[in-house]
Design a protein around this motif. Structure first.
Motif, PDB file in Angstrom:
ATOM      1  N   LYS A   1      18.645   2.301 -24.543  1.00 40.49           N
ATOM      2  CA  LYS A   1      19.540   2.045 -23.423  1.00 40.49           C
ATOM      3  C   LYS A   1      18.915   1.114 -22.395  1.00 40.49           C
ATOM      4  O   LYS A   1      17.752   0.697 -22.516  1.00 40.49           O
ATOM      5  CB  LYS A   1      19.940   3.369 -22.775  1.00 40.49           C
ATOM      6  CG  LYS A   1      18.809   4.350 -22.423  1.00 40.49           C
ATOM      7  CD  LYS A   1      17.983   4.017 -21.183  1.00 40.49           C
ATOM      8  CE  LYS A   1      18.806   3.977 -19.921  1.00 40.49           C
ATOM      9  NZ  LYS A   1      19.128   5.322 -19.398  1.00 40.49           N
ATOM     10  N   ARG A   2      19.704   0.814 -21.352  1.00 43.64           N
ATOM     11  CA  ARG A   2      19.234   0.041 -20.205  1.00 43.64           C
ATOM     12  C   ARG A   2      19.571   0.805 -18.929  1.00 43.64           C
ATOM     13  O   ARG A   2      20.438   1.685 -18.940  1.00 43.64           O
ATOM     14  CB  ARG A   2      19.899  -1.345 -20.158  1.00 43.64           C
ATOM     15  CG  ARG A   2      19.493  -2.266 -21.275  1.00 43.64           C
ATOM     16  CD  ARG A   2      20.280  -3.572 -21.234  1.00 43.64           C
ATOM     17  NE  ARG A   2      20.042  -4.334 -20.014  1.00 43.64           N
ATOM     18  CZ  ARG A   2      19.016  -5.143 -19.820  1.00 43.64           C
ATOM     19  NH1 ARG A   2      18.096  -5.281 -20.783  1.00 43.64           N
ATOM     20  NH2 ARG A   2      18.877  -5.825 -18.704  1.00 43.64           N
ATOM     21  N   CYS A   3      18.897   0.449 -17.848  1.00 45.25           N
ATOM     22  CA  CYS A   3      19.235   1.019 -16.555  1.00 45.25           C
ATOM     23  C   CYS A   3      20.726   0.824 -16.295  1.00 45.25           C
ATOM     24  O   CYS A   3      21.279  -0.252 -16.541  1.00 45.25           O
ATOM     25  CB  CYS A   3      18.416   0.357 -15.458  1.00 45.25           C
ATOM     26  SG  CYS A   3      18.933   0.807 -13.779  1.00 45.25           S
ATOM     27  N   GLY A   4      21.379   1.860 -15.789  1.00 44.68           N
ATOM     28  CA  GLY A   4      22.824   1.822 -15.629  1.00 44.68           C
ATOM     29  C   GLY A   4      23.332   0.807 -14.636  1.00 44.68           C
ATOM     30  O   GLY A   4      24.530   0.496 -14.628  1.00 44.68           O
ATOM     31  N   HIS A   5      22.476   0.261 -13.774  1.00 49.50           N
ATOM     32  CA  HIS A   5      22.913  -0.699 -12.769  1.00 49.50           C
ATOM     33  C   HIS A   5      22.458  -2.123 -13.091  1.00 49.50           C
ATOM     34  O   HIS A   5      22.506  -3.005 -12.240  1.00 49.50           O
ATOM     35  CB  HIS A   5      22.434  -0.266 -11.380  1.00 49.50           C
ATOM     36  CG  HIS A   5      23.201   0.906 -10.848  1.00 49.50           C
ATOM     37  ND1 HIS A   5      24.149   0.801  -9.866  1.00 49.50           N
ATOM     38  CD2 HIS A   5      23.192   2.209 -11.217  1.00 49.50           C
ATOM     39  CE1 HIS A   5      24.675   1.990  -9.626  1.00 49.50           C
ATOM     40  NE2 HIS A   5      24.095   2.859 -10.436  1.00 49.50           N
ATOM     41  N   LEU A   6      22.035  -2.344 -14.331  1.00 48.55           N
ATOM     42  CA  LEU A   6      21.698  -3.690 -14.791  1.00 48.55           C
ATOM     43  C   LEU A   6      22.821  -4.234 -15.650  1.00 48.55           C
ATOM     44  O   LEU A   6      23.575  -3.493 -16.281  1.00 48.55           O
ATOM     45  CB  LEU A   6      20.399  -3.674 -15.602  1.00 48.55           C
ATOM     46  CG  LEU A   6      19.120  -3.305 -14.847  1.00 48.55           C
ATOM     47  CD1 LEU A   6      17.935  -3.338 -15.805  1.00 48.55           C
ATOM     48  CD2 LEU A   6      18.883  -4.231 -13.665  1.00 48.55           C
ATOM     49  N   ASP A   7      22.928  -5.561 -15.684  1.00 44.92           N
ATOM     50  CA  ASP A   7      23.888  -6.198 -16.569  1.00 44.92           C
ATOM     51  C   ASP A   7      23.355  -6.176 -18.000  1.00 44.92           C
ATOM     52  O   ASP A   7      22.163  -5.949 -18.234  1.00 44.92           O
ATOM     53  CB  ASP A   7      24.135  -7.642 -16.126  1.00 44.92           C
ATOM     54  CG  ASP A   7      24.797  -7.730 -14.761  1.00 44.92           C
ATOM     55  OD1 ASP A   7      25.639  -6.849 -14.460  1.00 44.92           O
ATOM     56  OD2 ASP A   7      24.473  -8.663 -13.996  1.00 44.92           O
ATOM     57  N   GLY A   8      24.248  -6.399 -18.950  1.00 41.47           N
ATOM     58  CA  GLY A   8      23.824  -6.466 -20.342  1.00 41.47           C
ATOM     59  C   GLY A   8      23.849  -5.142 -21.070  1.00 41.47           C
ATOM     60  O   GLY A   8      23.339  -5.043 -22.187  1.00 41.47           O
ATOM     61  N   LYS A   9      24.442  -4.105 -20.440  1.00 42.18           N
ATOM     62  CA  LYS A   9      24.548  -2.816 -21.116  1.00 42.18           C
ATOM     63  C   LYS A   9      25.543  -2.912 -22.271  1.00 42.18           C
ATOM     64  O   LYS A   9      26.456  -3.734 -22.259  1.00 42.18           O
ATOM     65  CB  LYS A   9      25.041  -1.738 -20.147  1.00 42.18           C
ATOM     66  CG  LYS A   9      24.138  -1.419 -19.004  1.00 42.18           C
ATOM     67  CD  LYS A   9      24.662  -0.233 -18.205  1.00 42.18           C
ATOM     68  CE  LYS A   9      26.011  -0.516 -17.574  1.00 42.18           C
ATOM     69  NZ  LYS A   9      26.465   0.625 -16.741  1.00 42.18           N
ATOM     70  N   GLU A  10      25.367  -2.030 -23.232  1.00 44.31           N
ATOM     71  CA  GLU A  10      26.339  -1.867 -24.305  1.00 44.31           C
ATOM     72  C   GLU A  10      26.637  -0.381 -24.458  1.00 44.31           C
ATOM     73  O   GLU A  10      25.743   0.457 -24.305  1.00 44.31           O
ATOM     74  CB  GLU A  10      25.797  -2.403 -25.633  1.00 44.31           C
ATOM     75  CG  GLU A  10      25.518  -3.892 -25.652  1.00 44.31           C
ATOM     76  CD  GLU A  10      24.981  -4.346 -26.998  1.00 44.31           C
ATOM     77  OE1 GLU A  10      25.642  -4.059 -28.024  1.00 44.31           O
ATOM     78  OE2 GLU A  10      23.900  -4.958 -27.026  1.00 44.31           O
ATOM     79  N   VAL A  11      27.877  -0.071 -24.761  1.00 45.14           N
ATOM     80  CA  VAL A  11      28.252   1.325 -24.982  1.00 45.14           C
ATOM     81  C   VAL A  11      28.645   1.530 -26.436  1.00 45.14           C
ATOM     82  O   VAL A  11      29.136   0.618 -27.106  1.00 45.14           O
ATOM     83  CB  VAL A  11      29.404   1.762 -24.055  1.00 45.14           C
ATOM     84  CG1 VAL A  11      28.932   1.798 -22.613  1.00 45.14           C
ATOM     85  CG2 VAL A  11      30.608   0.849 -24.198  1.00 45.14           C
ATOM     86  N   VAL A  12      28.392   2.727 -26.915  1.00 43.04           N
ATOM     87  CA  VAL A  12      28.767   3.074 -28.279  1.00 43.04           C
ATOM     88  C   VAL A  12      30.266   3.362 -28.314  1.00 43.04           C
ATOM     89  O   VAL A  12      30.893   3.601 -27.271  1.00 43.04           O
ATOM     90  CB  VAL A  12      27.982   4.301 -28.774  1.00 43.04           C
ATOM     91  CG1 VAL A  12      26.491   4.016 -28.784  1.00 43.04           C
ATOM     92  CG2 VAL A  12      28.297   5.527 -27.923  1.00 43.04           C
ATOM     93  N   PRO A  13      30.880   3.349 -29.485  1.00 44.03           N
ATOM     94  CA  PRO A  13      32.276   3.781 -29.574  1.00 44.03           C
ATOM     95  C   PRO A  13      32.426   5.198 -29.027  1.00 44.03           C
ATOM     96  O   PRO A  13      31.526   6.039 -29.165  1.00 44.03           O
ATOM     97  CB  PRO A  13      32.574   3.722 -31.076  1.00 44.03           C
ATOM     98  CG  PRO A  13      31.606   2.715 -31.610  1.00 44.03           C
ATOM     99  CD  PRO A  13      30.360   2.884 -30.790  1.00 44.03           C
ATOM    100  N   ALA A  14      33.555   5.470 -28.423  1.00 43.68           N
ATOM    101  CA  ALA A  14      33.765   6.770 -27.795  1.00 43.68           C
ATOM    102  C   ALA A  14      33.617   7.913 -28.787  1.00 43.68           C
ATOM    103  O   ALA A  14      33.110   8.980 -28.440  1.00 43.68           O
ATOM    104  CB  ALA A  14      35.149   6.815 -27.135  1.00 43.68           C
ATOM    105  N   ASP A  15      34.029   7.696 -30.034  1.00 45.96           N
ATOM    106  CA  ASP A  15      33.942   8.794 -30.995  1.00 45.96           C
ATOM    107  C   ASP A  15      32.499   9.150 -31.327  1.00 45.96           C
ATOM    108  O   ASP A  15      32.196  10.308 -31.629  1.00 45.96           O
ATOM    109  CB  ASP A  15      34.740   8.486 -32.264  1.00 45.96           C
ATOM    110  CG  ASP A  15      34.198   7.294 -33.028  1.00 45.96           C
ATOM    111  OD1 ASP A  15      33.525   6.438 -32.430  1.00 45.96           O
ATOM    112  OD2 ASP A  15      34.464   7.208 -34.243  1.00 45.96           O
ATOM    113  N   LEU A  16      31.582   8.177 -31.253  1.00 45.72           N
ATOM    114  CA  LEU A  16      30.169   8.487 -31.473  1.00 45.72           C
ATOM    115  C   LEU A  16      29.626   9.332 -30.322  1.00 45.72           C
ATOM    116  O   LEU A  16      28.875  10.297 -30.534  1.00 45.72           O
ATOM    117  CB  LEU A  16      29.351   7.211 -31.634  1.00 45.72           C
ATOM    118  CG  LEU A  16      27.838   7.399 -31.774  1.00 45.72           C
ATOM    119  CD1 LEU A  16      27.504   8.348 -32.927  1.00 45.72           C
ATOM    120  CD2 LEU A  16      27.141   6.053 -31.973  1.00 45.72           C
TER     121      LEU A  16
END
Length: 308
Positions: free
Chosen positions: A127-142
Motif C-alpha cells: 500500500k501507500r500512505c492514504g494522503h499521497l497520490d498514486g494509490k490503487e484500490v483492489v476490487p470491492a469483492d476482494l
C-alpha cells in the motif's frame, strides 16, 4: 490505572469499552502512540482510546509507509502499547499483510496482543500512505473477502473490525460510499473513509452511510481539512484518530534541539522545554515500583543459607 506490568482490565472488557464509545453520545478520540509511554500519557490526558498507526510504526523503524513493515513488527509494538494502558487500542493493520487468509491470521495475532480492534484497508498490497497520490484500490469483492476472513477468524466477538476505504481519492466519493455499504454488510463494525477533503464531504458520507459507526482521520499536512472533534461529532462521526500527531511533535522538537546542541555544544537552552526528570518518573510510576520492590525483596547476606 494499569497494573505495574500490564493492564488489570481484560482485553475483552477494553474491547467492550471501545464498542460502547463508538455508540455513545460523544465522539471517541484516539491519539496515536508511537511508544508505550506515549500511550500512558494519552490515558492520563483523558482520551477515550489509543491508536497505533502503521505509518508511525514504519517511521519509528526509519521506513516509509509503503507496506514494508511485517505483521510480527506491528503486533509486537501493539502488544507493548496495550500493556501500558487501560484504554482500548485500535491498530492499523494495513491490507492485512497479504491475501484474505493473511487478514484472518492478523486478527488472531492482534487478539493475542490484547488490542481492542484493528482496521483493514482496500488498497492493493503493498500500500501507500492514504494522503499521497498514486494509490490503487483492489476490487470491492476482494476487500469483502478480506473482511469476511477476518470476521470469520475473530474469536472474541467484542474485537472491533474496522474497514477503511481509500476509494474516495481514486474512484470518487460515490464509489467510497458504495464500498462502505458493502464492507458494512460483510461484517465491519466501523467504517473509516480515508482522505475526504471538506466538511461537506464528511457530511455527505455520513448521510449516505447512516447505520454504522464512522471514523474520521485528522492527520496533518494531508488532503483533509482539520476539523475539531466537536464539529465531527456534530456531523455524526463516532471516532476520530490523530495518527501521527505525537510523533510529529516529538520529532520536530528533537530535530530543533539537536540542531541547537550541535551549534552551541550544550542543551541548557532546552531545559525549560524538556519533560522534567520528576515528571518522567511520575509517568513511569517509579515510586510504585520502588515500593513494590521493597515489599517483596527480602534477601540479605545475614540470612542467606546456600543449602536452602
Amino acid at each position: 490505572m494499569a497494573g505495574l506490568y500490564s493492564s488489570e482490565i481484560t482485553p475483552t472488557e477494553r474491547r467492550r469499552r471501545l464498542r460502547e464509545a463508538l455508540t455513545g453520545p460523544s465522539i471517541a478520540r484516539l491519539p496515536g502512540a508511537f511508544s508505550p509511554l506515549v500511550a500512558r500519557a494519552i490515558g492520563e490526558a483523558g482520551f477515550e482510546g489509543v491508536y497505533v498507526s502503521g505509518a508511525v510504526v514504519a517511521a519509528d523503524l526509519a521506513l516509509p509507509d509503503i507496506g514494508l513493515t511485517t505483521l510480527t513488527e506491528v503486533a509486537a509494538r501493539s502488544r507493548q502499547i496495550a500493556r501500558a494502558t487501560d484504554l482500548p487500542v485500535l491498530v492499523d493493520a494495513d491490507t492485512g499483510f497479504g491475501e484474505p487468509m493473511s487478514a484472518a491470521r492478523t486478527v488472531s495475532e492482534l487478539e493475542d496482543a490484547g488490542v481492542a480492534g484493528c482496521h483493514f484497508e482496500d488498497q492493493v498490497n503493498p500500500k501507500r500512505c492514504g494522503h499521497l497520490d498514486g494509490k490503487e484500490v483492489v476490487p470491492a469483492d476482494l476487500m469483502v473477502r478480506r473482511l469476511s476472513a477476518a470476521v470469520r477468524e475473530r474469536r472474541d466477538s467484542e474485537f472491533v473490525i474496522c474497514a477503511r476505504t481509500d476509494a474516495a481519492g481514486v474512484e470518487g466519493i460515490d464509489s467510497a460510499i458504495e464500498r462502505a455499504k458493502a464492507y458494512r454488510d460483510a461484517g465491519a463494525d466501523l467504517i473509516f473513509t480515508e482522505a475526504l477533503h471538506t466538511e461537506d464531504e464528511f457530511a455527505r458520507f455520513r448521510e449516505a452511510v447512516p447505520d454504522v459507526p464512522l471514523l474520521a482521520n485528522m492527520t496533518e499536512f494531508g488532503k483533509t481539512r482539520l476539523l475539531p472533534a466537536g464539529r465531527l461529532e456534530e456531523l455524526g462521526y463516532d471516532a476520530v484518530i490523530y495518527p501521527v500527531t505525537t510523533l510529529r511533535i516529538a520529532m520536530g522538537q528533537v530535530e530543533e534541539a539537536l540542531g541547537e546542541i550541535a551549534e552551541t555544544g550544550t542543551q541548557t537552552g532546552w531545559l525549560e522545554r524538556m519533560q522534567h526528570r520528576a515528571r518522567l518518573y511520575e509517568l513511569l510510576r517509579y515510586a510504585e515500583y520502588n515500593d513494590f520492590d521493597q515489599s517483596v525483596f527480602t534477601y540479605s547476606r545475614e540470612n542467606y543459607d546456600p543449602d536452602n
